[in-house]
Design an enzyme around this catalytic site. Structure first.
Site, mmCIF file in Angstrom:
data_model
loop_
_atom_site.group_PDB
_atom_site.id
_atom_site.type_symbol
_atom_site.label_atom_id
_atom_site.label_comp_id
_atom_site.label_asym_id
_atom_site.label_seq_id
_atom_site.Cartn_x
_atom_site.Cartn_y
_atom_site.Cartn_z
ATOM 1 N N ASP A 95 0.860 -1.191 0.000
ATOM 2 C CA ASP A 95 0.000 0.000 0.000
ATOM 3 C C ASP A 95 0.893 1.237 0.000
ATOM 4 O OD1 ASP A 95 -2.187 1.911 1.004
ATOM 5 O OD2 ASP A 95 -3.249 -0.005 1.063
ATOM 6 N N ASP A 135 10.311 0.452 1.867
ATOM 7 C CA ASP A 135 9.649 1.490 1.080
ATOM 8 C C ASP A 135 10.162 1.375 -0.349
ATOM 9 O OD1 ASP A 135 8.917 3.788 -0.263
ATOM 10 O OD2 ASP A 135 9.460 5.155 1.374
ATOM 11 N N HIS A 152 -3.526 6.158 3.573
ATOM 12 C CA HIS A 152 -4.234 4.979 3.070
ATOM 13 C C HIS A 152 -3.731 3.698 3.726
ATOM 14 C CE1 HIS A 152 -5.725 2.178 -0.111
ATOM 15 N NE2 HIS A 152 -6.702 3.070 -0.199
ATOM 16 N N ASN A 165 -6.809 -2.046 23.240
ATOM 17 C CA ASN A 165 -6.359 -1.350 24.451
ATOM 18 C C ASN A 165 -7.504 -0.421 24.822
ATOM 19 O OD1 ASN A 165 -6.139 0.506 22.356
ATOM 20 N ND2 ASN A 165 -3.905 0.427 22.291
ATOM 21 N N ILE A 169 -9.425 2.501 18.206
ATOM 22 C CA ILE A 169 -10.197 1.411 17.620
ATOM 23 C C ILE A 169 -9.527 0.072 17.905
ATOM 24 C CG2 ILE A 169 -11.074 2.900 15.787
ATOM 25 C CD1 ILE A 169 -8.965 1.027 14.029
ATOM 26 N N ASN A 239 -13.213 0.854 -7.321
ATOM 27 C CA ASN A 239 -14.224 1.857 -6.959
ATOM 28 C C ASN A 239 -14.785 2.594 -8.169
ATOM 29 O OD1 ASN A 239 -13.641 1.248 -4.240
ATOM 30 N ND2 ASN A 239 -12.004 2.762 -4.217
ATOM 31 N N SER A 313 -11.091 -0.414 -0.784
ATOM 32 C CA SER A 313 -9.820 -0.449 -0.049
ATOM 33 C C SER A 313 -10.030 -0.701 1.433
ATOM 34 C CB SER A 313 -9.082 0.885 -0.197
ATOM 35 O OG SER A 313 -8.548 1.032 -1.478
HETATM 36 CA CA LIG Z 1 -7.058 0.449 20.269
#
Ligand SMILES: [Ca+2]
Ligand SMILES: [Ca+2]
Ligand SMILES: [Ca+2]
Length: 351
Positions: A95, A135, A152, A165, A169, A239, A313
Site C-alpha cells: 500500500d 519502502d 491509506h 487497548n 479502535i 471503486n 480499499s
Molecule cells: Ca485500540
C-alpha cells in the site's frame, strides 16, 4: 412449577414492585422470581471508539448520519471466542506507508528478525536495514513518510490489526503483525515496485497480503508474481461502479489485480452498514468473490489520528483480518483460507 419470568417492561415505582414480588414469591408453587432484565448492548471492546466499528459489530448504530441494520457486520465476536490472532501471523500491507509509531499500531508492526540497523544488508535479502519492511517507492527502509501522506496504508493497517487497548479502535485480528510494504506514493506506484513488494512479502514470511490498490492493464508479470507468491492475495475490487466480469461498453477491461483469475486471489466488494452494495463499488458475479464493510469505516490515520474513509480499499482489510484469524486457528493453506471465507459468507439480497 418452573420459575416464572416477569416482564418489567412497564415502569412501576419501587414499592409497588417489591410488594408484587413479595406476594408472588410467597406462593408455594413458585421457586423464585426474577425480573426479565433488559440488557443494553455493550461496546465491542474497551477501545474508546469501538462502538463506531459497525463492520465488526453492527447493532443498528448511526454512523456518519446513516443508521445501520443490526447484524450487518463480520460477526467478529464469535470468531474472537476462538482467537484474536497471534503475533506469529504476518499480514503484508502492500500500500502506501504505514505510521508505525501510531499508538494503536506501534505494537503490531513486524520486525525482521535477522536485520539490524547498521548500514548493511544484515539479513541478506537484498535490502539494507529493512527492520520493519521496505519502502519501494522511495527505495529506503522508512516505511512511513508524513510528507507522502501515507493515510491509506495506515488506515488499512488499523482495520486489520489495531491493538485492543483503551484507545481508539480495534482491528479484526488485534494480535497479528503488519508487514508494511510501501510502493504507493502521492501519485501512485509502479508495476515493478508492486511485484518487488509481493516477492518481499512472500520471501519474508507473510502468508496473507492485503492489496487495496488497482489500475493499469493486464500484466503477465504481476499475475505470475501473485501466482508464485504462495500467499492469500486479498484485493480490493475497485471503486469505479463497474462490473469486473467485463463485457459491457462501460467496462472495457476488468480491474487488476483483483480480477486475475488465480486460485489464491480474493476480490472484495464494499457494502454499507445497511447491507447495500456501496455506490462506488465494483461488482461481478464471476470475478468478485465477497463483499465486506467499506463505507464509513473508522480507522487509524497518521499522527495519532483517526478518521472515516470509504472504499473497497477499506473492505479488503476486513477480509485480510478474517484470514489472519483463520491462519492463527490452523488453516495454513491460502487456498483453504479462501474456501473457508467463501463458504462462510452470509448471502445478502443486495448482492
Ligand atoms: Ca485500540
Ligand atoms: Ca536486509
Ligand atoms: Ca542491517
Amino acid at each position: 412449577m418452573n420459575a416464572g419470568l416477569v416482564s418489567m417492561s412497564n415502569l412501576v415505582d419501587l414499592d409497588q414492585m417489591a410488594n408484587y414480588f413479595y406476594n408472588l414469591q410467597s406462593h408455594d408453587y413458585i421457586e423464585y422470581i426474577e425480573p426479565n432484565y433488559i440488557y443494553q448492548s455493550l461496546n465491542l471492546t474497551s477501545d474508546e471508539r469501538s462502538n463506531e466499528l459497525w463492520g465488526l459489530k453492527n447493532i443498528g448504530q448511526t454512523i456518519q448520519q446513516q443508521s445501520g441494520v443490526a447484524g450487518i457486520d463480520i460477526n467478529i465476536e464469535e470468531a474472537w471466542e476462538i482467537t484474536q490472532g497471534d503475533e506469529e501471523v504476518i499480514v503484508a500491507v502492500i500500500d502506501s506507508g504505514v505510521d508505525i509509531n501510531h499508538p494503536d499500531l506501534k505494537d503490531r508492526i513486524w520486525t525482521n528478525p535477522n536485520e539490524i540497523e547498521n548500514g548493511v544488508d544484515s539479513s541478506g535479502n537484498g535490502y539494507v536495514d529493512d527492520i520493519h519492511g521496505w519502502d519501494f517507492y522511495n527505495n529506503n527502509n522508512t516505511v512511513f513518510n508524513a510528507e507522502d501522506g501515507d493515510e491509506h496504508g495506515t488506515h488499512v493497517a488499523g482495520t486489520i490489526a489495531a491493538t485492543q487497548n483503551d484507545i481508539g479502535i480495534v482491528g479484526v485480528a488485534p494480535n497479528v503483525k503488519i508487514m508494511p510494504l510501501k510502493f504507493l506514493g502521492p501519485n501512485g506506484g509502479s508495476l515493478s515496485d508492486a511485484i518487488a513488494a509481493i516477492e518481499y512479502a512472500s520471501d519474508m514470511g507473510a502468508t496473507i497480503a492485503n492489496n487495496s490498490w488497482g489500475g493499469g492493464g493486464y500484466s503477465q508479470a504481476l499475475k505470475d508474481a501473485i501466482d508464485n507468491s504462495g500467499m492469500l492475495f486479498i484485493a480490493a475490487a475497485g471503486n469505479e461502479s463497474v462490473n469486473n466480469d467485463g463485457g459491457g461498453w462501460f467496462a472495457p477491461q476488468p480491474s487488476y489485480p483483483a480480477s486475475y483469475d488465480l486460485p489464491n486471489v480474493i476480490s472484495v466488494a464494499a457494502v454499507d452498514n445497511r447491507g447495500n452494495l456501496a455506490s462506488f463499488s465494483n461488482y461481478g458475479a464471476n470475478s468478485v468473490h465477497v463483499a465486506a464493510p467499506g463505507v464509513s469505516i473508522l480507522s487509524t490515520l497518521p499522527g495519532n489520528e483517526y478518521g472515516y474513509l470509504n472504499g473497497t480499499s477499506m473492505a479488503a482489510p476486513h477480509v485480510a483480518g478474517v484470514a489472519a484469524l483463520l491462519l492463527t486457528n490452523g488453516v495454513t493453506d491460502p487456498l483453504e483460507m479462501k474456501d473457508n471465507i467463501l463458504d462462510s459468507v452470509t448471502p445478502l439480497s443486495s448482492l
